[in-house]
Design an enzyme around this catalytic site. Structure first.
Site, PDB file in Angstrom:
ATOM      1  N   GLY A  33      -3.464 -10.762   7.684  1.00 22.42           N
ATOM      2  CA  GLY A  33      -3.192 -12.193   7.869  1.00 22.42           C
ATOM      3  C   GLY A  33      -2.834 -12.857   6.551  1.00 22.42           C
ATOM      4  N   GLU A  46       2.720  -4.863  10.315  1.00 21.48           N
ATOM      5  CA  GLU A  46       3.751  -4.628   9.310  1.00 21.48           C
ATOM      6  C   GLU A  46       5.114  -4.934   9.927  1.00 21.48           C
ATOM      7  OE1 GLU A  46       2.970  -3.450   6.027  1.00 21.48           O
ATOM      8  OE2 GLU A  46       1.068  -4.107   6.846  1.00 21.48           O
ATOM      9  N   ASP A 102      -0.341   3.081   7.957  1.00 20.56           N
ATOM     10  CA  ASP A 102      -0.902   2.025   7.109  1.00 20.56           C
ATOM     11  C   ASP A 102      -2.335   2.377   6.694  1.00 20.56           C
ATOM     12  OD1 ASP A 102      -0.745  -1.107   6.372  1.00 20.56           O
ATOM     13  OD2 ASP A 102      -2.676  -0.717   7.340  1.00 20.56           O
ATOM     14  N   LYS A 142      -3.867   3.400   2.877  1.00 26.47           N
ATOM     15  CA  LYS A 142      -5.046   2.736   2.302  1.00 26.47           C
ATOM     16  C   LYS A 142      -6.145   3.754   2.001  1.00 26.47           C
ATOM     17  CE  LYS A 142      -4.165  -1.570   4.846  1.00 26.47           C
ATOM     18  NZ  LYS A 142      -4.401  -2.230   6.136  1.00 26.47           N
ATOM     19  N   GLU A 190      -5.398  -5.173  -5.373  1.00 23.29           N
ATOM     20  CA  GLU A 190      -6.494  -5.472  -4.428  1.00 23.29           C
ATOM     21  C   GLU A 190      -5.971  -5.707  -3.009  1.00 23.29           C
ATOM     22  OE1 GLU A 190     -10.204  -5.986  -5.045  1.00 23.29           O
ATOM     23  OE2 GLU A 190      -9.773  -5.519  -2.959  1.00 23.29           O
ATOM     24  N   GLY A 231       0.826 -12.324  12.688  1.00 25.43           N
ATOM     25  CA  GLY A 231       1.141 -11.938  11.299  1.00 25.43           C
ATOM     26  C   GLY A 231       0.297 -10.794  10.781  1.00 25.43           C
ATOM     27  N   LYS A 289       0.822  -1.221   0.000  1.00 22.91           N
ATOM     28  CA  LYS A 289       0.000   0.000   0.000  1.00 22.91           C
ATOM     29  C   LYS A 289       0.848   1.260   0.000  1.00 22.91           C
ATOM     30  CE  LYS A 289      -0.567  -2.323   3.807  1.00 22.91           C
ATOM     31  NZ  LYS A 289      -0.368  -3.502   4.150  1.00 22.91           N
ATOM     32  N   GLY A 341      -6.927  -6.180   3.302  1.00 21.96           N
ATOM     33  CA  GLY A 341      -6.697  -7.628   3.269  1.00 21.96           C
ATOM     34  C   GLY A 341      -7.625  -8.375   2.337  1.00 21.96           C
TER      35      GLY A 341
END
Ligand code: HSE
Length: 425
Positions: A302, A190, A201, A205, A129, A187, A105, A134
């Site tokens: 994830g 970042e 983040d 987005k 995408e 997970g 991103k 996610g």
């Protein structure tokens, strides 16, 4: 049957998830999509990673040149994260005429204009995408599903790590540090979780999503951003007591005054659909002039949810002739005639320490009134020897009015503002 060769750059959480889905579902895609998608090479320096995933040694490339010059590679998947290396590698792939699918991103937010120019030059595809929310198909929804509409707003919870942390702090009383450590282990976070907890983040987005929603470049620099690292249990508990749940909310609006884009912690009234979006789940609300409200909900982070978004892009690229590019004016900056609103409107929660003496609350109320701020709820939480803790929620007002009021209160001898959190109104 059409054969498509895929290269994966980076076998971290997302690259690993992509590899797993592609290898486990290969026959399924042959049967349902009439296309044979094969991972033909990977770029990963950590031997442990490709061994854990069972990637045959002969698929491991020595460098990016080997990947982009491989005639069996049709699609390059970039899951490296970061900017410097990823930007160069993606440009190398596009310049070699390979279609690129990226989950990055920050890269797409800051350099989409440069990448798209390179893609168009060589007639390569560029798909992103997985860069936003996610496994939730928000990019495809904006590009295809709601393209009939003028979109007036896009808002939601678009970072899994912070939503996980706030859920654990609020529901289990977990410390911020422990909740972040869990989010890393799962997970979601970042590589540098500062990007998550400080709202970068979500801001990347939101920049991408509002560019698509409003058909103009919404640069990252225009997104107002505040993270969750300063949030205290005391404020979460106070909010809960007043019937609110704390979320890191992203808001993009097309208003008469211009475009408003912001990311910040926000109290959401319980009962609002966003208040019940917990853990690593994300949700996005869109408002279109014809469709009305649309809400998308799903896992925003994830390995498998994000891998799902990447593989969907791969299948789309593999099964469609020609490439689909973004639908906004993809320049480095916004057009000159596009206005951005910084003095946005919101309701506010404030926690204050108030001097315990006759008339202090009256003086405090007068300072709010001077800035035309009206109070909805006010609660005295505790009273010590010479001071009391007061929490209050305002009616909808302007950001600048609240900032002015805070400056005046802090400059007075009646109270000190300890924390300020916006409230969804
Ligand atoms: N770190 C991101 C998140 C991953 O927590 O949402 C998906 O972009």
């Amino acid at each position: 049957m059409k054969k498509v060769g895929v290269a994966i750059l980076g076998l971290g959480v997302v690259g690993g998830g992509t590899y797993k889905i592609l290898t486990e579902h290969r026959q399924f895609y042959r049967d349902t999509q009439n296309v044979d998608i094969e991972v033909v090479t990977v770029l990963e320096r950590d031997k442990g990673r490709f061994e854990t995933l069972g990637v045959p040694q002969e698929l491991v490339a020595k460098n990016v040149f080997e990947v982009v010059s491989n005639p069996d590679v049709n699609i390059v998947v970039e899951c490296l994260g970061g900017i410097t290396e990823a930007r160069g590698y993606v440009l190398d792939a596009l310049n070699a005429g390979k279609t690129v699918v990226t989950s990055n991103k920050e890269l797409f937010c800051k350099y989409s204009h440069e990448l798209e120019r390179a893609a168009k030059r060589t007639n390569a595809g560029l798909y992103f995408e997985a860069s936003c929310v996610g496994g939730v198909p928000i990019i495809r929804t904006l590009l295809d599903g709601v393209q009939a509409n003028h979109i007036s707003s896009i808002q939601g919870i678009i970072n899994g790590t912070t939503n996980y942390i706030l859920t654990r702090m609020s529901k289990d009383g977990m410390s911020y540090e422990d909740a972040l450590a869990e989010a890393k282990k799962l997970g979601y976070a970042e590589a540098d979780p500062t990007a998550d907890v400080e709202g970068f983040d979500a801001a990347y987005k939101l920049s991408i999503l509002s560019s698509l929603a409003f058909h103009t470049k919404v640069p990252f620099a225009k997104v107002f951003r505040e993270g969750i690292s300063g949030i205290s249990h005391e404020d979460i508990a106070n909010g809960n007591g007043l019937g609110y749940t704390l979320k890191l909310l992203a808001v993009g609006k097309q208003t008469d005054r211009g475009i408003e884009v912001r990311v910040h912690p926000t109290f959401v009234k319980n009962g609002h659909p966003l208040a019940g979006v917990d853990e690593s789940f994300n949700a996005v609300f869109l408002t279109g002039d014809s469709v009305g409200e649309v809400m998308l909900y799903g896992k925003g982070a994830g390995e498998l949810p994000t891998g799902s978004a990447i593989v969907s892009d791969i299948i789309y690229a593999a099964t469609h002739e020609g490439s689909r590019y973004s639908t906004f004016k993809n320049n480095a900056t916004a057009d000159k005639d596009v206005k951005f609103v910084s003095d946005f409107e919101s309701a506010y929660y404030l926690r204050l320490t108030v001097t315990d003496r006759a008339g202090a609350l009256a003086k405090l109320a007068a300072l709010f009134a001077k800035n035309n701020i009206s109070i909805v709820e006010l609660l005295q939480k505790s009273c010590g020897e010479d001071s009391a803790t007061v929490v209050l929620v305002t009616h909808t007002t302007h950001e600048t009015a609240v900032k002015n009021a805070i400056a005046r209160i802090n400059g007075s001898d009646v109270a000190k503002v300890e924390s300020v959190i916006r409230v969804l109104s």
